[in-house]
Design a protein around this motif. Structure first.
Motif, PDB file in Angstrom:
ATOM      1  N   ILE A 160     -31.759 -41.563   5.783  1.00  0.00           N
ATOM      2  CA  ILE A 160     -31.237 -40.200   5.819  1.00  0.00           C
ATOM      3  C   ILE A 160     -29.741 -40.188   5.513  1.00  0.00           C
ATOM      4  O   ILE A 160     -29.239 -39.341   4.759  1.00  0.00           O
ATOM      5  CB  ILE A 160     -31.509 -39.571   7.203  1.00  0.00           C
ATOM      6  N   VAL A 161     -29.014 -41.137   6.113  1.00  0.00           N
ATOM      7  CA  VAL A 161     -27.567 -41.231   5.871  1.00  0.00           C
ATOM      8  C   VAL A 161     -27.281 -41.471   4.396  1.00  0.00           C
ATOM      9  O   VAL A 161     -26.357 -40.878   3.811  1.00  0.00           O
ATOM     10  CB  VAL A 161     -26.955 -42.353   6.734  1.00  0.00           C
ATOM     11  N   LEU A 162     -28.087 -42.323   3.762  1.00  0.00           N
ATOM     12  CA  LEU A 162     -27.863 -42.653   2.358  1.00  0.00           C
ATOM     13  C   LEU A 162     -28.208 -41.512   1.418  1.00  0.00           C
ATOM     14  O   LEU A 162     -27.549 -41.326   0.390  1.00  0.00           O
ATOM     15  CB  LEU A 162     -28.699 -43.888   1.977  1.00  0.00           C
ATOM     16  N   THR A 163     -29.242 -40.760   1.739  1.00  0.00           N
ATOM     17  CA  THR A 163     -29.745 -39.746   0.808  1.00  0.00           C
ATOM     18  C   THR A 163     -29.251 -38.328   1.093  1.00  0.00           C
ATOM     19  O   THR A 163     -29.293 -37.473   0.205  1.00  0.00           O
ATOM     20  CB  THR A 163     -31.286 -39.743   0.818  1.00  0.00           C
ATOM     21  N   MET A 164     -28.768 -38.073   2.316  1.00  0.00           N
ATOM     22  CA  MET A 164     -28.434 -36.699   2.690  1.00  0.00           C
ATOM     23  C   MET A 164     -26.988 -36.511   3.129  1.00  0.00           C
ATOM     24  O   MET A 164     -26.615 -35.439   3.606  1.00  0.00           O
ATOM     25  CB  MET A 164     -29.378 -36.222   3.806  1.00  0.00           C
ATOM     26  N   PRO A 167     -29.705 -48.396  19.587  1.00  0.00           N
ATOM     27  CA  PRO A 167     -29.153 -49.740  19.393  1.00  0.00           C
ATOM     28  C   PRO A 167     -29.178 -50.113  17.914  1.00  0.00           C
ATOM     29  O   PRO A 167     -30.021 -49.643  17.141  1.00  0.00           O
ATOM     30  CB  PRO A 167     -30.095 -50.637  20.211  1.00  0.00           C
ATOM     31  N   MET A 168     -28.258 -50.987  17.527  1.00  0.00           N
ATOM     32  CA  MET A 168     -28.192 -51.393  16.131  1.00  0.00           C
ATOM     33  C   MET A 168     -29.341 -52.317  15.756  1.00  0.00           C
ATOM     34  O   MET A 168     -29.793 -52.333  14.613  1.00  0.00           O
ATOM     35  CB  MET A 168     -26.842 -52.068  15.854  1.00  0.00           C
ATOM     36  N   LEU A 169     -29.807 -53.106  16.704  1.00  0.00           N
ATOM     37  CA  LEU A 169     -30.927 -54.016  16.484  1.00  0.00           C
ATOM     38  C   LEU A 169     -32.090 -53.610  17.380  1.00  0.00           C
ATOM     39  O   LEU A 169     -31.894 -53.428  18.590  1.00  0.00           O
ATOM     40  CB  LEU A 169     -30.502 -55.467  16.769  1.00  0.00           C
ATOM     41  N   PRO A 170     -33.291 -53.441  16.791  1.00  0.00           N
ATOM     42  CA  PRO A 170     -33.575 -53.568  15.361  1.00  0.00           C
ATOM     43  C   PRO A 170     -32.993 -52.387  14.586  1.00  0.00           C
ATOM     44  O   PRO A 170     -32.819 -51.304  15.153  1.00  0.00           O
ATOM     45  CB  PRO A 170     -35.104 -53.558  15.310  1.00  0.00           C
ATOM     46  N   PRO A 171     -32.694 -52.566  13.283  1.00  0.00           N
ATOM     47  CA  PRO A 171     -32.081 -51.482  12.504  1.00  0.00           C
ATOM     48  C   PRO A 171     -32.959 -50.239  12.463  1.00  0.00           C
ATOM     49  O   PRO A 171     -34.190 -50.332  12.378  1.00  0.00           O
ATOM     50  CB  PRO A 171     -31.933 -52.107  11.097  1.00  0.00           C
ATOM     51  N   ASP A 172     -32.321 -49.113  12.524  1.00  0.00           N
ATOM     52  CA  ASP A 172     -33.011 -47.829  12.411  1.00  0.00           C
ATOM     53  C   ASP A 172     -33.050 -47.450  10.933  1.00  0.00           C
ATOM     54  O   ASP A 172     -32.193 -46.719  10.432  1.00  0.00           O
ATOM     55  CB  ASP A 172     -32.269 -46.770  13.231  1.00  0.00           C
ATOM     56  N   TRP A 173     -34.051 -47.966  10.237  1.00  0.00           N
ATOM     57  CA  TRP A 173     -34.111 -47.785   8.783  1.00  0.00           C
ATOM     58  C   TRP A 173     -34.309 -46.320   8.405  1.00  0.00           C
ATOM     59  O   TRP A 173     -33.814 -45.867   7.366  1.00  0.00           O
ATOM     60  CB  TRP A 173     -35.236 -48.632   8.195  1.00  0.00           C
ATOM     61  N   VAL A 226     -20.782 -42.760  -1.959  1.00  0.00           N
ATOM     62  CA  VAL A 226     -19.632 -43.632  -1.723  1.00  0.00           C
ATOM     63  C   VAL A 226     -20.048 -45.094  -1.805  1.00  0.00           C
ATOM     64  O   VAL A 226     -19.392 -45.921  -2.459  1.00  0.00           O
ATOM     65  CB  VAL A 226     -18.992 -43.329  -0.346  1.00  0.00           C
ATOM     66  N   LEU A 227     -21.160 -45.439  -1.156  1.00  0.00           N
ATOM     67  CA  LEU A 227     -21.629 -46.828  -1.183  1.00  0.00           C
ATOM     68  C   LEU A 227     -22.113 -47.227  -2.579  1.00  0.00           C
ATOM     69  O   LEU A 227     -21.994 -48.397  -2.962  1.00  0.00           O
ATOM     70  CB  LEU A 227     -22.749 -47.019  -0.157  1.00  0.00           C
ATOM     71  N   ALA A 228     -22.658 -46.271  -3.340  1.00  0.00           N
ATOM     72  CA  ALA A 228     -23.083 -46.576  -4.702  1.00  0.00           C
ATOM     73  C   ALA A 228     -21.881 -46.944  -5.573  1.00  0.00           C
ATOM     74  O   ALA A 228     -21.909 -47.933  -6.324  1.00  0.00           O
ATOM     75  CB  ALA A 228     -23.830 -45.387  -5.297  1.00  0.00           C
ATOM     76  N   VAL A 229     -20.810 -46.156  -5.470  1.00  0.00           N
ATOM     77  CA  VAL A 229     -19.591 -46.453  -6.237  1.00  0.00           C
ATOM     78  C   VAL A 229     -18.997 -47.783  -5.784  1.00  0.00           C
ATOM     79  O   VAL A 229     -18.610 -48.627  -6.615  1.00  0.00           O
ATOM     80  CB  VAL A 229     -18.564 -45.319  -6.070  1.00  0.00           C
ATOM     81  N   ARG A 230     -18.916 -47.983  -4.463  1.00  0.00           N
ATOM     82  CA  ARG A 230     -18.346 -49.234  -3.951  1.00  0.00           C
ATOM     83  C   ARG A 230     -19.180 -50.437  -4.366  1.00  0.00           C
ATOM     84  O   ARG A 230     -18.644 -51.466  -4.767  1.00  0.00           O
ATOM     85  CB  ARG A 230     -18.242 -49.177  -2.430  1.00  0.00           C
ATOM     86  N   GLY A 231     -20.502 -50.294  -4.278  1.00  0.00           N
ATOM     87  CA  GLY A 231     -21.369 -51.404  -4.671  1.00  0.00           C
ATOM     88  C   GLY A 231     -21.201 -51.767  -6.128  1.00  0.00           C
ATOM     89  O   GLY A 231     -21.137 -52.953  -6.490  1.00  0.00           O
ATOM     90  N   GLY A 232     -21.133 -50.752  -7.006  1.00  0.00           N
ATOM     91  CA  GLY A 232     -20.923 -51.034  -8.428  1.00  0.00           C
ATOM     92  C   GLY A 232     -19.590 -51.704  -8.684  1.00  0.00           C
ATOM     93  O   GLY A 232     -19.493 -52.645  -9.488  1.00  0.00           O
ATOM     94  N   ALA A 245     -24.507 -49.763  11.280  1.00  0.00           N
ATOM     95  CA  ALA A 245     -23.775 -49.387  12.493  1.00  0.00           C
ATOM     96  C   ALA A 245     -23.537 -47.881  12.545  1.00  0.00           C
ATOM     97  O   ALA A 245     -23.620 -47.264  13.613  1.00  0.00           O
ATOM     98  CB  ALA A 245     -22.450 -50.140  12.559  1.00  0.00           C
ATOM     99  N   SER A 246     -23.242 -47.270  11.393  1.00  0.00           N
ATOM    100  CA  SER A 246     -23.046 -45.826  11.334  1.00  0.00           C
ATOM    101  C   SER A 246     -24.334 -45.085  11.665  1.00  0.00           C
ATOM    102  O   SER A 246     -24.322 -44.087  12.403  1.00  0.00           O
ATOM    103  CB  SER A 246     -22.552 -45.413   9.948  1.00  0.00           C
ATOM    104  N   ALA A 247     -25.448 -45.575  11.122  1.00  0.00           N
ATOM    105  CA  ALA A 247     -26.743 -44.949  11.402  1.00  0.00           C
ATOM    106  C   ALA A 247     -27.075 -45.042  12.886  1.00  0.00           C
ATOM    107  O   ALA A 247     -27.547 -44.074  13.498  1.00  0.00           O
ATOM    108  CB  ALA A 247     -27.832 -45.610  10.562  1.00  0.00           C
ATOM    109  N   ALA A 248     -26.826 -46.205  13.480  1.00  0.00           N
ATOM    110  CA  ALA A 248     -27.102 -46.378  14.911  1.00  0.00           C
ATOM    111  C   ALA A 248     -26.211 -45.469  15.748  1.00  0.00           C
ATOM    112  O   ALA A 248     -26.657 -44.887  16.740  1.00  0.00           O
ATOM    113  CB  ALA A 248     -26.889 -47.840  15.295  1.00  0.00           C
TER     114      ALA A 248
END
Length: 278
Positions: A72-76, A61-67, A82-88, A52-55
């Motif tokens: 980019i959001v995850l790596t840059m 639109p959120m669907l289909p996902p904008d991979w 934050v998501l890595a810490v939360r996931g762990g 949802a943040s990426a969209a």
């Protein structure tokens, strides 16, 4: 969808931390299946929030996902760490829950809840002020999580077909000190957060902004929760301890208080997406 994802994620992580905290404080056994479900829910809602943040950032639109944008959001951006810490933390919480270590879930759950401080206004603050803002926000999140977890357990107890009145009275009495700590923490850290987000000099400008009106609504609901908590502590709990039939009044009070807490979570989810002075 971004607002729904933020709301669901905050509610999920608050319960994942608040429930074992209350069980530990009361010396109660926990529910491993419930905690495992909340840990899995936190992972799913985090993924939904990312998409949802990426969209939202890409204006697509959120669907289909904008991979591509999600990558980019995850790596840059700071969202990736934050998501890595939360996931762990959520994986650790899931493992502890499945192993029957219900109270120990509190530790990784607190870490997972704390990551929310880096996905709102506190995450955008810089230097020393940013550190103070994030510390205050983490304390605010933890106190709110403790209160929400207590409300969930108490509401469940009073809505059972045969409520255990003596046990409920005991839980309310034991929770009074912890509840006072939560309230004091929320008031102090809430004031710090407001000063950090808006600035003391610009407080007057809130009256003309959507952020200000929503913040005002949040404060009204919080004051209502405080009033109900005071009634529960100083009137209904002593009545239950004296053997009076106050369970119906307590049930109504907790239902209204929980509804106010849900309203506050929804408002916070919305506030986190707004410019305070726009």
């Amino acid at each position: 969808m971004l607002l729904l994802a933020r709301f669901g994620l905050m509610a999920d992580l608050a319960l994942l931390m608040g429930l074992p905290l209350f069980w530990w404080a009361m010396g109660m056994a926990g529910q491993r299946v419930l905690l495992a479900g909340l840990a899995l829910g936190g992972m799913a809602l985090s993924a939904l929030w990312l998409l949802a943040s990426a969209a939202s950032m890409a204006g697509t639109p959120m669907l289909p996902p904008d991979w591509a944008t999600a990558k980019i959001v995850l790596t840059m951006t700071p969202i990736g760490p934050v998501l890595a810490v939360r996931g762990g933390a959520l994986l650790a919480a899931l493992g502890l829950a499945m192993a029957g270590r219900d109270r120990w879930v509190l530790v990784p759950a607190a870490i997972a809840a704390a990551t929310m401080a880096w996905t709102g206004h506190a995450g955008a603050s810089e230097h020393g002020a940013g550190a103070i803002h994030r510390i205050a926000d983490v304390a605010h999140i933890w106190a709110a999580s403790g209160w929400i977890g207590a409300l969930a357990i108490l509401l469940y107890a009073v809505t059972r077909r045969r409520p255990p009145v003596d046990r409920i009275a005991g839980m309310l009495a034991k929770f009074s000190l912890l509840g006072t700590i939560f309230v004091a923490t929320l008031i102090v850290t809430g004031a710090v957060n407001a000063a950090m987000i808006v600035g003391v000099a610009d407080m007057g400008m809130l009256t003309g902004s959507r952020y200000g009106w929503l913040l005002g609504a949040k404060l009204v609901l919080f004051c209502g929760m405080l009033a109900l908590a005071g009634i529960n502590r100083w009137r209904l709990t002593p009545a239950l301890e004296r053997g009076e039939n106050a369970i119906a009044a307590l049930r109504l009070s907790l239902c209204v208080e929980t509804s106010a807490a849900i309203g506050i979570l929804a408002l916070v989810a919305w506030l986190g997406t707004l410019d305070p002075l726009a």
